[in-house]
Structures are given as structure tokens and as C-alpha cells.
Design an enzyme around this catalytic site. Structure first.
Site, PDB file in Angstrom:
ATOM      1  N   GLU A  52     -66.348  39.261 -86.874  1.00 18.41           N
ATOM      2  CA  GLU A  52     -66.982  40.461 -86.295  1.00 18.41           C
ATOM      3  C   GLU A  52     -66.968  41.632 -87.263  1.00 18.41           C
ATOM      4  O   GLU A  52     -65.955  41.915 -87.915  1.00 18.41           O
ATOM      5  CB  GLU A  52     -66.259  40.847 -85.007  1.00 18.41           C
ATOM      6  CG  GLU A  52     -67.198  41.238 -83.900  1.00 18.41           C
ATOM      7  CD  GLU A  52     -68.149  40.113 -83.536  1.00 18.41           C
ATOM      8  OE1 GLU A  52     -69.348  40.213 -83.893  1.00 18.41           O
ATOM      9  OE2 GLU A  52     -67.720  39.138 -82.920  1.00 18.41           O
ATOM     10  N   HIS A  53     -68.112  42.304 -87.371  1.00 21.97           N
ATOM     11  CA  HIS A  53     -68.260  43.504 -88.195  1.00 21.97           C
ATOM     12  C   HIS A  53     -67.966  43.228 -89.669  1.00 21.97           C
ATOM     13  O   HIS A  53     -67.408  44.084 -90.366  1.00 21.97           O
ATOM     14  CB  HIS A  53     -67.359  44.634 -87.684  1.00 21.97           C
ATOM     15  CG  HIS A  53     -67.878  45.299 -86.451  1.00 21.97           C
ATOM     16  ND1 HIS A  53     -68.875  46.240 -86.459  1.00 21.97           N
ATOM     17  CD2 HIS A  53     -67.516  45.141 -85.146  1.00 21.97           C
ATOM     18  CE1 HIS A  53     -69.111  46.639 -85.219  1.00 21.97           C
ATOM     19  NE2 HIS A  53     -68.309  45.977 -84.410  1.00 21.97           N
ATOM     20  N   ASP A  55     -70.494  41.078 -91.506  1.00 23.61           N
ATOM     21  CA  ASP A  55     -71.740  40.661 -92.151  1.00 23.61           C
ATOM     22  C   ASP A  55     -72.329  41.778 -92.990  1.00 23.61           C
ATOM     23  O   ASP A  55     -72.840  41.549 -94.092  1.00 23.61           O
ATOM     24  CB  ASP A  55     -72.755  40.140 -91.133  1.00 23.61           C
ATOM     25  CG  ASP A  55     -73.087  41.119 -90.024  1.00 23.61           C
ATOM     26  OD1 ASP A  55     -72.269  42.031 -89.753  1.00 23.61           O
ATOM     27  OD2 ASP A  55     -74.167  40.985 -89.410  1.00 23.61           O
ATOM     28  N   GLY A 146     -73.822  42.321 -76.102  1.00 20.71           N
ATOM     29  CA  GLY A 146     -73.272  41.774 -77.335  1.00 20.71           C
ATOM     30  C   GLY A 146     -73.758  40.378 -77.637  1.00 20.71           C
ATOM     31  O   GLY A 146     -73.177  39.675 -78.471  1.00 20.71           O
ATOM     32  N   SER A 148     -76.985  39.862 -78.560  1.00 21.64           N
ATOM     33  CA  SER A 148     -78.102  40.053 -79.485  1.00 21.64           C
ATOM     34  C   SER A 148     -79.465  40.015 -78.815  1.00 21.64           C
ATOM     35  O   SER A 148     -80.421  39.467 -79.361  1.00 21.64           O
ATOM     36  CB  SER A 148     -78.046  39.004 -80.607  1.00 21.64           C
ATOM     37  OG  SER A 148     -78.899  39.341 -81.660  1.00 21.64           O
ATOM     38  N   SER A 149     -79.596  40.630 -77.652  1.00 24.40           N
ATOM     39  CA  SER A 149     -80.904  40.690 -76.999  1.00 24.40           C
ATOM     40  C   SER A 149     -81.891  41.504 -77.825  1.00 24.40           C
ATOM     41  O   SER A 149     -83.074  41.130 -77.946  1.00 24.40           O
ATOM     42  CB  SER A 149     -80.765  41.294 -75.599  1.00 24.40           C
ATOM     43  OG  SER A 149     -80.220  42.604 -75.654  1.00 24.40           O
ATOM     44  N   ASP A 193     -77.381  38.405 -86.742  1.00 23.45           N
ATOM     45  CA  ASP A 193     -78.140  38.118 -85.529  1.00 23.45           C
ATOM     46  C   ASP A 193     -79.479  37.477 -85.843  1.00 23.45           C
ATOM     47  O   ASP A 193     -79.891  36.493 -85.215  1.00 23.45           O
ATOM     48  CB  ASP A 193     -78.371  39.406 -84.738  1.00 23.45           C
ATOM     49  CG  ASP A 193     -77.069  40.082 -84.339  1.00 23.45           C
ATOM     50  OD1 ASP A 193     -76.017  39.439 -84.434  1.00 23.45           O
ATOM     51  OD2 ASP A 193     -77.115  41.251 -83.938  1.00 23.45           O
ATOM     52  N   ASN A 237     -74.959  49.281 -76.115  1.00 24.36           N
ATOM     53  CA  ASN A 237     -76.254  49.350 -76.794  1.00 24.36           C
ATOM     54  C   ASN A 237     -76.053  49.692 -78.260  1.00 24.36           C
ATOM     55  O   ASN A 237     -75.686  50.801 -78.614  1.00 24.36           O
ATOM     56  CB  ASN A 237     -77.138  50.398 -76.134  1.00 24.36           C
ATOM     57  CG  ASN A 237     -78.557  50.358 -76.678  1.00 24.36           C
ATOM     58  OD1 ASN A 237     -78.773  50.316 -77.882  1.00 24.36           O
ATOM     59  ND2 ASN A 237     -79.524  50.377 -75.782  1.00 24.36           N
ATOM     60  N   LYS A 238     -76.300  48.703 -79.132  1.00 23.49           N
ATOM     61  CA  LYS A 238     -76.004  48.859 -80.550  1.00 23.49           C
ATOM     62  C   LYS A 238     -76.775  50.002 -81.188  1.00 23.49           C
ATOM     63  O   LYS A 238     -76.229  50.771 -81.983  1.00 23.49           O
ATOM     64  CB  LYS A 238     -76.320  47.539 -81.274  1.00 23.49           C
ATOM     65  CG  LYS A 238     -75.948  47.533 -82.742  1.00 23.49           C
ATOM     66  CD  LYS A 238     -76.027  46.139 -83.322  1.00 23.49           C
ATOM     67  CE  LYS A 238     -77.402  45.537 -83.301  1.00 23.49           C
ATOM     68  NZ  LYS A 238     -77.462  44.221 -83.942  1.00 23.49           N
TER      69      LYS A 238
END
Length: 459
Positions: A52-53, A55, A146, A148-149, A193, A237-238
Site C-alpha cells: 500500500e502507498h 507504487d 478503496g 478502485s471504482s 490500479d 474518495n481518493k
């Protein structure tokens, strides 16, 4: 892996429910646009098993696609217009714009994510007059969970646009385009993603690498376990969480630059922590030690960083603090040691996860679960991207029988992913429902297996 996204005669998910969904989408499209669907584009969501976090700092991650997806029903039109509609008419409004005059607002309504993918393809191929498109979108990925929509929508839009305009890219090429064009919406992501959305294969998790180039390697998950996704019901919401997500990018960048400066590297050329490791030619474990030796535990001040790097505050702002939006320019303090320590230790856990899977030893599942738990604790304590609901939910999942449970996605809400022994699956689901949800909520708690990647589907 160099092939183009496939063109399928039927959807990868042949369940009755999914076939009925596509049939209903056809009917709704005909009612909306008074014409037939020309083709479907599909892009899956993903669950990141571990990594996580990291890439966006250049390190490999280990996700898999899920069956939940975005599907776009599409046909070309001769009006020169993009006409965008959402199947969820009660929640999402329609949108119309000239195809050769697209402008994108940061954040904003759902259709801006479509426009990101559209614009990425238009700019990649320098299309002066892209074809008009009638679009009806339907999604089964929980929003802001979370999974990846938003990236799936960008990927689906790019794939539909590419197909409608008769253009061609390989899976890796279109994934790279989508990773770049998502920045139109204000997100400084790293490409995980978009990569898994195109490179996924049914039944396989993937080790996705970004350096020296985008590549994906098969990861064989041990038999006898299943992954379960559980939603905290706290939206994350990213694109709108500028004060969290993009700040972490800047914090890691500063950590990389201060370590580089202290070790005599050309720090102005450094943007990612992986570049520091490459420059020092050290292992990930050794880089954790470098972090402890070089960076102090207390947060750095803006003035302290400028002094260390021997630059003015104006230069610091220009060279290090700028992100896609202005939300990082106000920052005054930076907990750099914790951020860098998470990145290097998490990157090591990803590689260890794959190595354990490859070795197929007697304690494989137990070791993988331990790595997942360690990942969550690092996200919680060092990267501070968890939240009370995620901490509570992952603890409930471990107590219910999960070998490992961790947040997945950007964090600050959204979902957890748990690895559960197959024989305990039903009792696990019941225990988590009772302890966290208090009722049956199938869309918030579900077992999943590795799904297929993005594709065009003929009608």
C-alpha cells in the site's frame, strides 16, 4: 503480456445475474438513445492484497482484479458530441459536451472520470476530431471503498474511446496512458490500479512492477484460502482527499531528497524513494536502516528542510512541495522518517509475499497472513492512512478466523481485505456480520477470487 485488450464474444462473468444486467443495460440504452448498443467496454475493480502507498514511489505491488466492474454500453454517433449517462439515474446526472472541446474539473461529478480516459486517448493519438459517442455506464464497484471504482471508470472510458476511434495500444501501453491521464482529476497515483485493470488474468494475482518498465508476474495464491473484502462503510474518495493522499506523495519525495542529500546523491534529480535505493545500491532492509540513521523521529519543519537542502523557501515550494493541485503548498511539518520507513518495509513485504507463494512451504498461508497483518500495522502507525473503523474491522476479522487482515486501497476509510481458511469461510462471514454490521449486507462483505482484466465485449 504485450497483447492488446481482448475483444470478447461474451462477458467473462457468465452468471445469470450478470447476463441479465447486460440485457437490461441494452434495453436502457435503446430507451435513452433510440438505437442499439454497438459494443460494451468493461474494466474491473481491484483489491490490493499487499503493497500500500508504494507504487507512486516506484515499488512493486500485489493486487488482483475482482469481479465487480464498470461496464460502458457505447455506440458511435455522427453529432460530434459525447453524450454520457449513468444507469443510476437517481444519483447521477447526464452530461453532454463536444468531443473536440473537453475540459475537466478536478474532483467533481462522475463524468469527469470518463473525460479523463477520453482525453488520455485523444492526446495519445493526437485526435483532432475524435468520434462522437453515446454512452450508458453501469457499475458494481462500491464507490469510495478503496476498490478502485474511479480508476476502473477511467480505464473503461479510455478503452471505449480507443475502440470507437479505431486506435490500438497494448495492455501495458493503455495502462500507462490511464495512469497518466488520471492526474487530470487531481490524483497523483502510481499506476497500480490502471495496471491490474488491464493486466489481470482470471485466477491469478499479479506482482505489478513499475521499474524499469511496467510488467506483471503471476502470483499463485496457495490452495485452501479465500480473500474476503469487507467495507467499513466510511467513504474514502481518493481525488477529494487532497489533504491526505497527495500530501503523502510530497512527504515521501522530501524524505527521498533529504536522504539523497545526506548521502551525496544529486538530490534535485530525485523524486521517488526507489531512486535513492538505486543510487545507494542497497537492499530494502538496508534502506530501512538508512532511514533510521538519517532521519529523526520528530516531524521536520519547512524551515529545517530548506536549511538541510540549502535552498530558499521559494525553491522548496517550487522543487518539492508542488503537486497536481495547490493543497500541498500550505504544509508546515513533515513526519518523514515514518513515511519512508513504511515504504521500504512495505516494499520488502511485497517481495517476501511472492517469494513465500513461490516456495509453497508447509506454513505458506500462516506466513502470508502475518505479512498482511504487519502491513496493516505499518499503514496505521507509520503511514497514518488507516482510521478507527478500519482498525476495528481488521481486528474483528482476525478474531473471526482470518489469518491476516489489512486495509486495502488508499485508506482513510474504504475496505479491508482478509485471507481466510476456506473451511472457515461461512463462520467467518457470519461472525463479521454480527460483530461489525449487525445485519446481512452482502454488498459490503463478500468473498472474491481473482477476475479477468479489461475487455471489449461484442453485443
Amino acid at each position: 503480456m504485450a497483447s492488446e485488450p481482448p475483444i470478447l464474444e461474451s462477458p467473462p462473468n457468465q452468471s445469470q445475474a450478470n447476463l441479465e444486467r447486460l440485457s437490461q443495460l441494452k434495453k436502457n440504452f435503446a430507451a435513452k438513445y433510440a438505437g442499439e448498443v454497438e459494443f460494451f467496454a468493461r474494466a474491473p475493480g481491484r483489491v490490493n492484497i499487499i503493497g500500500e502507498h508504494i507504487d507512486y514511489m516506484g515499488y512493486a505491488v500485489l493486487p488482483m482484479a475482482v469481479s465487480n466492474d464498470i461496464v460502458i454500453a457505447c455506440r458511435r454517433n455522427d453529432t460530434g458530441l459525447l453524450r454520457l449517462a449513468n444507469a443510476n439515474t437517481l444519483k447521477y446526472s447526464n452530461f453532454e459536451v463536444k468531443a473536440n472541446d473537453v475540459k475537466i474539473e478536478e474532483g467533481g461529478p462522475w463524468f469527469n472520470y470518463f473525460l479523463c480516459g477520453f482525453k488520455g486517448i485523444v492526446e495519445k493519438f493526437q485526435l483532432q476530431n475524435p468520434v462522437g459517442m453515446d454512452v450508458l455506464l453501469d457499475g458494481t464497484i462500491p464507490k469510495s471503498a478503496g476498490l478502485s471504482s474511479s480508476s476502473a471508470l477511467v480505464c473503461c472510458a479510455a478503452l471505449a474511446t480507443m475502440h470507437a476511434n479505431g486506435a490500438h495500444l497494448t495492455k501495458t501501453e493503455i495502462a500507462t496512458v490511464c495512469a497518466s491521464c488520471e492526474r487530470y482529476i487531481g490524483t497523483e497515483g502510481g499506476g497500480m490500479d490502471q495496471s491490474i485493470s488491464f493486466l489481470a488474468e482470471e485466477g491469478q494475482a499479479k506482482l505489478v512492477e513499475f521499474v524499469p518498465k511496467l510488467a506483471a508476474k503471476e502470483v499463485e495464491i496457495p490452495a485452501g484460502v479465500q480473500f474476503v473484502v469487507s467495507n467499513t462503510m466510511v467513504e474514502a474518495n481518493k481525488a477529494s482527499a487532497f489533504s491526505y493522499y497527495n500530501v503523502r506523495v510530497v512527504e515521501c519525495r522530501l524524505a527521498a531528497q533529504i536522504i539523497s542529500h545526506s548521502k551525496g546523491l544529486a538530490w534535485r534529480d530525485i523524486k521517488k524513494l526507489c531512486q535513492v535505493q538505486e543510487g545507494l545500491k542497497l537492499s530494502l532492509d538496508e534502506m530501512v536502516n538508512v532511514v533510521d540513521e538519517t532521519l529523526h523521529k520528530e516531524p521536520y519543519t519547512r524551515e529545517e528542510i530548506a536549511k538541510i537542502l540549502e535552498i530558499s523557501d521559494e525553491e522548496l515550494t517550487e522543487h518539492s512541495l508542488k503537486s497536481k493541485n495547490a493543497t500541498t503548498l500550505h504544509l508546515r511539518t513533515f513526519p518523514l522518517r515514518d513515511r519512508a520507513k513504511h515504504v521500504f518495509s512495505e516494499a520488502a513485504r511485497v517481495l517476501q509475499f511472492k517469494a513465500v507463494c513461490d516456495a509453497k512451504g508447509p506454513d505458506t498461508a500462516k506466513i502470508l497472513g502475518k505479512l498482511m497483518n504487519e502491513s496493516h500495522y505499518s499503514c496505521r502507525d507509520l503511514y497514518e492512512c488507516s482510521c478507527p473503523e478500519l482498525d476495528k474491522l481488521t481486528e474483528i476479522c482476525r478474531n473471526a478466523g482470518a489469518l491476516g487482515s489489512r486495509l486495502t486501497g488508499a485508506g482513510w476509510g474504504g475496505c479491508a481485505v482478509s485471507m481466510v481458511p476456506s473451511e472457515k469461510l461461512e463462520s467467518f462471514l457470519e461472525a463479521v456480520r454480527d460483530a461489525y454490521y449487525k445485519k446481512i449486507v452482502d454488498e459490503a462483505l463478500f468473498a472474491t477470487s481473482a477476475g479477468a482484466g479489461a475487455a471489449i465485449i461484442r453485443t
